[in-house]
Design a protein around this motif. Structure first.
Motif, short mmCIF file in Angstrom:
data_model
loop_
_atom_site.label_atom_id
_atom_site.label_comp_id
_atom_site.label_asym_id
_atom_site.label_seq_id
_atom_site.Cartn_x
_atom_site.Cartn_y
_atom_site.Cartn_z
N ASP A 181 46.41 32.23 34.18
CA ASP A 181 45.46 33.12 34.85
C ASP A 181 46.19 34.29 35.50
N ALA A 182 47.30 34.02 36.17
CA ALA A 182 48.04 35.08 36.84
C ALA A 182 48.58 36.10 35.85
N CYS A 183 49.00 35.63 34.68
CA CYS A 183 49.59 36.52 33.66
C CYS A 183 48.53 37.08 32.72
N ALA A 184 47.27 36.94 33.07
CA ALA A 184 46.15 37.54 32.32
C ALA A 184 46.13 37.09 30.87
N LEU A 185 46.43 35.80 30.64
CA LEU A 185 46.46 35.29 29.27
C LEU A 185 45.19 34.52 28.89
N LEU A 186 44.34 34.18 29.87
CA LEU A 186 43.16 33.38 29.54
C LEU A 186 42.21 34.09 28.58
N PRO A 187 41.94 35.42 28.78
CA PRO A 187 41.08 36.10 27.80
C PRO A 187 41.67 36.09 26.39
N ASP A 188 43.00 36.16 26.28
CA ASP A 188 43.64 36.15 24.97
C ASP A 188 43.50 34.79 24.30
N LEU A 189 43.61 33.72 25.10
CA LEU A 189 43.49 32.39 24.53
C LEU A 189 42.08 32.14 24.00
N GLU A 190 41.10 32.83 24.57
CA GLU A 190 39.73 32.69 24.06
C GLU A 190 39.59 33.36 22.69
N ILE A 191 40.37 34.41 22.48
CA ILE A 191 40.33 35.12 21.18
C ILE A 191 41.05 34.31 20.11
N LEU A 192 42.19 33.73 20.48
CA LEU A 192 42.97 32.97 19.50
C LEU A 192 42.21 31.69 19.16
N PRO A 193 42.03 31.36 17.88
CA PRO A 193 41.15 30.25 17.49
C PRO A 193 41.62 28.89 17.98
N ALA A 194 42.94 28.68 18.04
CA ALA A 194 43.44 27.38 18.49
C ALA A 194 43.86 27.41 19.95
N ALA A 222 54.39 47.42 28.54
CA ALA A 222 53.70 47.19 27.27
C ALA A 222 52.23 46.84 27.45
N VAL A 223 51.76 46.76 28.70
CA VAL A 223 50.36 46.39 28.93
C VAL A 223 49.60 47.57 29.51
N ASP A 224 48.27 47.48 29.45
CA ASP A 224 47.45 48.55 30.02
C ASP A 224 47.67 48.64 31.53
N ALA A 225 47.30 49.79 32.08
CA ALA A 225 47.52 50.03 33.50
C ALA A 225 46.78 49.01 34.36
N HIS A 226 45.50 48.73 34.00
CA HIS A 226 44.74 47.81 34.84
C HIS A 226 45.26 46.37 34.70
N GLY A 248 48.42 45.71 34.08
CA GLY A 248 49.67 45.77 34.82
C GLY A 248 49.44 45.57 36.31
N GLN A 249 48.38 46.22 36.83
CA GLN A 249 48.06 46.07 38.24
C GLN A 249 47.66 44.63 38.56
N HIS A 250 46.88 44.03 37.67
CA HIS A 250 46.45 42.64 37.84
C HIS A 250 47.68 41.72 37.91
N ILE A 251 48.63 41.92 36.99
CA ILE A 251 49.83 41.08 36.96
C ILE A 251 50.66 41.30 38.21
N PHE A 252 50.79 42.56 38.64
CA PHE A 252 51.57 42.83 39.84
C PHE A 252 50.95 42.14 41.05
N ASP A 253 49.63 42.24 41.14
CA ASP A 253 48.96 41.63 42.30
C ASP A 253 49.05 40.10 42.27
N LYS A 254 48.85 39.52 41.08
CA LYS A 254 48.75 38.07 40.99
C LYS A 254 50.11 37.38 40.80
N VAL A 255 51.13 38.14 40.36
CA VAL A 255 52.42 37.51 40.03
C VAL A 255 53.55 38.06 40.89
N ILE A 256 53.79 39.36 40.78
CA ILE A 256 55.03 39.94 41.31
C ILE A 256 54.90 40.37 42.77
N GLY A 257 53.75 40.88 43.15
CA GLY A 257 53.57 41.52 44.44
C GLY A 257 53.61 40.57 45.63
#
Length: 1444
Positions: free
Chosen positions: A682-695, A737-741, A743-752
């Motif tokens: 969730d912090a690394c914004a991967l949950l939406p991607d896992l929904e796209i990937l079939p497995a 390598a990620v979009d600005a928004h 990137g902000q999400h990751i900074f807030d949830k992970v690095i900041g």
């Protein structure tokens, strides 16, 4: 008398003489106690019965004869009575059986050979007893047969292995049969039969023994290597101290420590350190094989002496016939023992060779995990792959020939001694011939070793191929395949030129030294001197053929020496690789990328408080990534020192992704903690991607992350680090390598300050200005120095360069900040659903399954038809077709001619030997000698012709096959590279091509030579004794049957071994590329375990192959020994009609049969196994190919496209047939000079448009027109060379900077400097030592990522085409450089059509049009202003990005 003395004493003497040595061996090797089993009990009981039988017989005979026990009566006792009771071998055998049980020996070769000898020696009296029938001496008759039955029972029981010792597991599937019985008869037979009937699978193979596993071998070897290096160092420094003492006394200049260390390094790089280490570790086992070869030599030299006795018997008219039969049987027995000991020696050598291969591969892998940055520039992935493929094979060959170094001179001396006994001083002529020819052989060997430059060219070729495979997408985008194809072929031509010279020298060596010609030279010299120095010297059959047998023995040791010298070459290259320095974990000071190079960081003083966030900022090339590399110990430390406290996690600028599932990449070897795992995703914004990937998170990621977008790969890389819960986090611009928004999400949830890492120490390299106010400390880097450091407010208050920089670019950056809105990602790359889950075929090809599954799949698929004869025949036809009939017909003719010459001069010798003696001399000896010499010379010329012809033919075939392979691979579409691991392809270009270069021609030379020699022997034996055809023809049929029976299995084992080798190379490749990440996470041990499993799995296929080869060789050599027995027995039977000359010719030639069959087996097997390489190289000819590169006769104008208009007409795109549409009915027209931005969420089809324009993917329907030309109707290079792309992942190749900009050398230096100036690189390149000729390392690693991106921009500026596609080309650069690039693109490409796949929306706000993609179709298209006013999807994206 003979039966009851010699035949009885021979096995008993063997037992008593060797028993102390065997007992000592058992004492030194305690494997645990074996419980008393049924087998052990049965052996003891039968041995006890034998003892009682002996005792009973002795008592009865003594009572029968009372006190008149004469010598005659003693001779009638059973064989065991020839020893007195206290010395009876039965007692000793019982003791040995019990000692073996106590010391854990499951099977006994020692006792097995004793029973074999006892049974064989009892066959003669058995025949006599059967012929005489039951006589009046019923006691003698009964006791003998009971004793013989008990011997057979013991021999039968000795063929079975006892149960394992307590607490020991059986790792080899050896069942109940003992080891020597398995290797010769049982287990290989079962495997061969199974392989003949059905295709072999991985489950059919045996497990490795513990002593053959990587863990056992490498752990022992690493300890020895460390000890060896330390002892060398201590010796060097002790010498230094002695020199210093002497220097003080003599007042001389002293060497310093640097000179001593250079001497040490020189010694290590010479290969002797590695050789000594291997010898200490594997030497004891190798010595057992050495004992076998000594026994083999003893029997080998005994055979000519028995031949001399047999020929002497043929000359004696009144000699008893039994002597002849005895000599014939003895020769057969000696030949059988010679074969047994020879193959036991070969088994030992191959086992040691296998362990050497495991050890070297393990050491190379471990070294590649710790290799530093300087060494990475000199030792690339391609070279490492070459070390573990070609060089390890040559090292295995060295093991076989190693004993020739010391044994060959002894064998030569013994040969010459026995020759002196037969020919007297004339033998000195043979010695003189050897002395004259030996320097020639040494000269040739030296010249061939110098031609090892071929290996340098091979290394260069493999290195370049590795880079081509890694950067194949860039090659296709830029239409650079031809340029790199020419580079590869340039290396290949130099490699083949060196190989050709080496093969011609080898042919001279063969013709003058290593063949029958050499035998003729020595024989001609000795016989000539013998008959010329005295007329009374006559050549009879005994002198001629015993001498020829001895000279034939002499040929072997002399021929092995050059092989031994030649196979030592890899030791130096391996030792040089091992002796490179290793990285050390450091933090502060002065650093450089190489020891000699200029410093990349200077005067670095950083104090990072525990738990703080440190931001590192600076322009492109200022040293930001170098600072992190210095902290990780990846650079050379010149001065200063600190340490990093606690564990480290590292996120590289270019994400490194493993060929595994998403979950495996995130957990990275740790156990899955479900709650923490979900929180990390969730912090690394991967949950939406896992929904796209079939497995979901079980989706397999392809090699190098082929089925993930750039942003997804970076977030997986970040999640891996976060999941680790390390103490220190080194983050190299993970947000670029990620979009600005996002990137902000990751900074807030992970690095900041509020992220999951808030209590950890974080060092963040970033170009995002919006993150800096939240950093505890900011480091500003300029040209490798920290010019400013402090908090955000402190730096602003100083009003320095940082403050100016912030004020200039803060406005741009604020536009990219994100408001608190629901997270939705806009990623740069289309991710088709089919790539999320790879098909089963793709899994097998990419290695995304377990090793066992891959191996089983590969060998049970419909393509795996190697067990069918027609497939092998087809491969032979393919190989010979590439050579051409112009070479094949002369080769066959020359072989027939050379063997005809050999047959003629041998028959001529037999006629000479039978020449009647007149007045104590022979007539016309000069003429006979001249004819003999002329025939030998003719054969030598023919041998030279055949070897040269096969070598040249092999090079022709190799050149064509490599060319076809290279063209087939480069003409393959991108989908082929996405589903085929680079390790598989590198294996084809390294190991398989090396086999076609060397192994197949060498095997053909040997096989054809010995096949024709075998035909000659059979003809000679049948000429002498035509009745031998009754024996030879069935034996020949049996030989052919067994050989063909075996070959089916051998080829499958070769295929299994080859298939299991590819994952090793893939794993090596993956490890070297991600070594810094693996080291940072401290995961070396887990990767080493994975490498060990792959190597062990490969050896699991290799071990049965060479055991099966030994099985075939032993059994077929017994067939050859049958020919010896037949020739000798039939000669004795025809004593009255056959002359000694023809008997000597037949028997001496029949003695060569075992050696000939052994070499035929070896060479035939090598050819059969290596011809599979032709099949594996040719298999890519049938894969799908791209369209043609250029269309002949095309009317395309040179200046096309002139305007740059692009029109899509109902365009549709599929990644594979049967899958969903990636683009659906796109109809669109882009006008000339129009600037179009393409945006959309992940999977929307943004990158698919670009792939369609470049025809990386072909249209499934509709068409694309550029300037009115349908791009599907023109050549791929005609299209791709006229349009340009700047990709997101900048790829450079090893070579000059100029080559990376202009591989075809079509632009002038002025044009290149102009493009560099426009790309803001001119100052940087001007300051480089070699300017445009500056050597870029593999992947451009000696340039920063931002500098590489600017080089890609310079490429585009140099081409200056009318259409430019930007795939988020500025993600890796700082804001100032981004602004410069954008302004350059606007100015320089003002007259061009520009398509930009955008992350940063502010870069396309001034474009003429924006296309919004959604699920493969265009959802919105208009100017940015109109789209915002329409308040649709683009408006929502701009609002999320803070632009409205």
């Amino acid at each position: 008398c003979f039966q009851n003395t010699v035949l009885v004493w021979f096995p008993c003497v063997y037992l008593w003489l060797l028993a102390p040595f065997y007992a000592l061996k058992l004492y030194c090797h305690d494997c645990g106690c074996i419980r008393i089993s049924t087998l052990c009990t049965a052996k003891t009981v039968i041995r006890g019965l034998s003892f009682q039988n002996t005792r009973l017989t002795f008592t009865i005979r003594c009572n029968a004869s009372h006190t008149n026990l004469t010598l005659t009566h003693c001779r009638t006792l059973s064989p065991s009575l020839s020893l007195t009771l206290p010395l009876s071998p039965q007692v000793l055998a019982i003791c040995i059986i019990q000692l073996e049980r106590i010391r854990g020996c499951r099977s006994s070769v020692f006792l097995f050979l004793f029973w074999v000898l006892a049974v064989v020696c009892s066959l003669v009296p058995l025949r006599a007893k059967i012929q005489l029938g039951i006589t009046t001496d019923i006691v003698r008759y009964t006791t003998f047969f009971s004793y013989f039955s008990l011997q057979l029972a013991q021999l039968f029981l000795c063929c079975f292995a006892d149960q394992p010792p307590e607490g020991k597991t059986v790792l080899v599937k050896e069942g109940v049969l003992n080891l020597h019985t398995q290797c010769i008869i049982a287990v290989p037979l079962r495997l061969v039969v199974k392989g003949y009937r059905t295709p072999l699978e991985a489950g059919d193979l045996w497990n490795l023994r513990e002593e053959d596993t990587s863990d056992k071998i490498i752990s022992d070897l690493e300890e020895e290597w460390t000890t060896e290096c330390m002892s060398s160092l201590s010796v060097c420094f002790s010498r230094q101290e002695n020199t210093m003492a002497a220097g003080v006394a003599l007042g001389t200049r002293l060497p310093d420590q640097a000179q001593i260390l250079r001497k040490l390094q020189k010694e290590q790089s010479s290969g002797f350190c590695l050789l000594r280490t291997l010898a200490r570790n594997l030497g004891p086992y190798f010595l057992t094989g050495t004992m076998c070869i000594i026994f083999h030599d003893f029997f080998m030299f005994a055979i000519p002496q028995v031949l001399s006795l047999l020929l002497g018997f043929m000359n004696e008219e009144d000699a008893p016939l039994w002597k002849g039969y005895f000599y014939a049987t003895l020769m057969f027995l000696l030949s059988c023992l010679q074969s047994l000991f020879n193959h036991q020696y070969m088994y030992t050598c191959f086992t040691v060779g296998m362990r050497v291969k495991t050890a070297v591969m393990g050491l190379v892998y471990r070294k590649s995990l710790v290799i530093n940055s300087a060494s990475r520039r000199t030792c690339t992935v391609g070279e490492i792959v070459n070390l573990v493929s070609a060089d390890t094979q040559k090292l295995m060959d060295f093991v076989v020939y190693f004993n020739a170094v010391w044994l060959a001179p002894i064998e030569i001396a013994l040969c010459l001694f026995f020759l002196w006994q037969h020919l007297g001083p004339s033998a000195l002529a043979g010695i003189a011939t050897v002395i004259l020819i030996f320097p020639l052989n040494g000269f040739i060997a030296k010249k061939r070793s110098k031609l090892q430059v071929q290996m340098k060219f091979m290394d260069g070729r493999i290195k370049l191929m590795n880079e081509i495979l890694n950067g194949i997408k860039i090659l296709k985008f830029y239409a650079w395949e031809k340029a790199f194809l020419e580079q590869v072929l340039g290396y290949r031509e130099k490699e083949l030129k060196a190989l050709k010279k080496s093969q011609i020298l080898y042919s001279i060596s063969i013709a003058s030294f290593n063949s029958s010609t050499f035998l003729v030279c020595i024989a001609f010299a000795m016989f000539g001197v013998y008959v010329l120095i005295d007329d009374k010297n006559v050549l009879d059959a005994q002198k001629v053929f015993v001498s020829m047998a001895l000279i034939n023995i002499l040929k072997t040791p002399l021929s092995q020496l050059p092989f031994c010298i030649f196979s030592m070459v890899p030791l130096s290259s391996l030792s040089i690789f091992f002796s490179d320095g290793e990285g050390v974990l450091i933090d502060n000071g002065m650093f450089s990328w190489t020891k000699e190079g200029p410093p990349c960081l200077k005067r670095i003083n950083v104090r990072v408080p525990q738990g703080s966030l440190v931001a590192v900022v600076g322009h492109v090339g200022s040293g930001k990534s170098s600072l992190l590399s210095a902290m990780l110990g990846e650079t050379e430390k010149r001065s200063g020192s600190v340490s990093i406290k606690g564990s480290v996690a590292y996120v590289p600028q270019q994400a490194w992704i493993q060929n595994a599932t998403v979950q495996d990449n995130v957990t990275f070897g740790r156990e899955k903690q479900k709650t923490w795992y979900q929180r990390v995703l969730d912090a690394c914004a991967l949950l939406p991607d896992l929904e796209i990937l079939p497995a979901g998170d079980s989706t397999e990621i392809g090699e190098k992350g082929l089925n993930l977008s750039g942003g997804q790969k970076q977030r997986v890389s970040l999640a891996r680090a976060v999941y680790r819960k390390a103490d220190v986090y080194l983050l190299d611009d993970p947000l670029s390598a990620v979009d600005a928004h996002v990137g902000q999400h990751i900074f807030d949830k992970v690095i900041g300050p509020k992220g999951v890492l808030r209590n950890k120490t974080r060092v963040l390299v970033t170009h995002g200005m919006s993150f800096l106010p939240q950093a505890d400390l900011i480091l500003v880097l300029v040209d490798g120095e920290i010019t400013e450091s402090g908090s955000y407010q402190e730096l602003l208050s100083r009003h320095g360069a940082f403050a100016d920089f912030i004020h200039t670019f803060a406005s741009n950056d604020r536009k990219e900040s994100v408001t608190e809105t629901p997270m939705s990602e806009i990623d740069e790359e289309q991710v088709p659903e089919d790539l999320g889950k790879l098909m089963e075929v793709d899994k097998a090809r990419t290695g995304r399954v377990s090793l066992e599954e891959e191996l089983i799949f590969d060998c049970t698929s419909s393509d795996c038809l190697s067990f069918l004869p027609q497939v092998r025949l087809e491969m032979y036809m393919e190989y010979f077709k590439t050579i051409g009939m112009a070479f094949i017909i002369p080769i066959v003719f020359l072989y027939a001619f050379q063997q005809g010459a050999s047959l003629t001069y041998n028959y001529w010798l037999s006629l000479w030997a039978d020449e009647p003696i007149v007045n104590g001399t022979q007539v016309d000896t000069d003429m006979k000698l001249a004819v003999y010499g002329a025939l030998g010379f003719a054969q030598g010329i023919a041998i030279f012709g055949t070897t040269v012809a096969i070598s040249v033919g092999g090079i022709i075939a190799s050149r064509h096959l490599h060319m076809d392979l290279l063209k087939n691979v480069l003409h393959s579409p991108m989908s082929f590279f996405e589903t085929t691991p680079s390790g598989n392809l590198l294996n084809r270009f390294a190991k398989e091509i090396d086999a076609i270069d060397c192994m197949i021609p060498d095997g053909l030379k040997m096989m054809l030579g010995y096949l024709f020699k075998l035909m000659e022997v059979c003809i000679i034996v049948m000429l002498a004794t035509p009745f031998a055809a009754v024996v030879i023809l069935p034996l020949a049929i049996l030989y052919a049957f067994v050989q063909s029976f075996y070959v089916a299995t051998s080829c499958q084992l070769r295929r299994l071994e080859s298939v299991s080798r590819s994952p090793i190379y893939t794993h090596f490749n993956e490890t070297v590329q991600g070594a810094s990440v693996i080291r940072a996470f401290g995961e070396q041990h887990r990767f080493i375990v994975q490498a060990n499993k792959r190597v062990d799995f490969n050896q699991t296929s290799y071990f049965p192959r060479f055991v099966a080869t030994r099985w075939l060789a032993v059994n077929l050599e017994f067939v050859g020994n049958g020919v010896v027995l037949a020739a000798a027995i039939l000669s004795v039977m025809g004593k009255d009609t056959l002359s000694p000359g023809i008997v000597g010719l037949a028997v001496s030639h029949s003695l060569q049969v075992t050696g000939i069959l052994s070499w035929i087996v070896r060479s035939w097997t090598d050819v059969e196994n290596n011809i599979v390489s032709v099949e594996r190289v040719k298999e890519y000819a049938d894969t799908a190919k791209e369209a043609v590169w250029t269309v002949e006769g095309s009317s395309l104008p040179l200046a096309w496209p002139q305007t740059g208009t692009i029109e899509f007409q109902d365009y549709g795109l599929q990644y594979r047939k049967g899958l969903d549409w990636a683009l659906k009915g796109i109809t669109l027209k882009i006008q000339e000079r129009e600037k179009v931005g393409i945006v959309g969420r992940t999977g929307a089809g943004k990158s698919s448009l670009a792939l369609g324009i470049f025809r990386i993917l072909e249209a499934a329907k509709g068409a694309i027109y550029i300037d009115g030309v349908n791009i599907a109707e023109i050549g791929l290079h005609d299209l791709r060379s006229r349009i340009t792309i700047i990709p997101q992942d900048p790829v450079l190749f090893s070579g000059s900077l100029r080559m990376n900009l202009d591989p075809f050398d079509t632009y002038t230096d002025e044009e290149i400097w102009s493009s560099l100036e426009l790309a803001h690189l001119k100052n940087f390149v001007s300051n480089l030592p070699d300017k445009l000729n500056y050597e870029c390392s593999e992947g451009g690693e000696n340039l920063s990522l931002g500098q590489r991106q600017l080089v890609c921009l310079a490429r585009a500026l140099l081409r200056k085409t009318k259409i430019l596609v930007l795939d988020e080309a500025t993600a890796a650069v700082d804001l100032e450089t981004d602004t410069l690039i954008q302004s350059t693109i606007r100015q320089q490409f003002e007259d061009c059509t520009v398509l930009t796949i955008a992350h940063r929306l502010n870069t396309i706000m001034d474009y003429t049009r924006v296309i919004v993609m959604d699920k493969g179709h265009i959802s919105e298209m208009d100017s940015p202003t109109n789209l915002i006013s329409n308040r649709g999807q683009f408006y929502r994206m701009c609002r999320e990005a803070g632009l409205v």
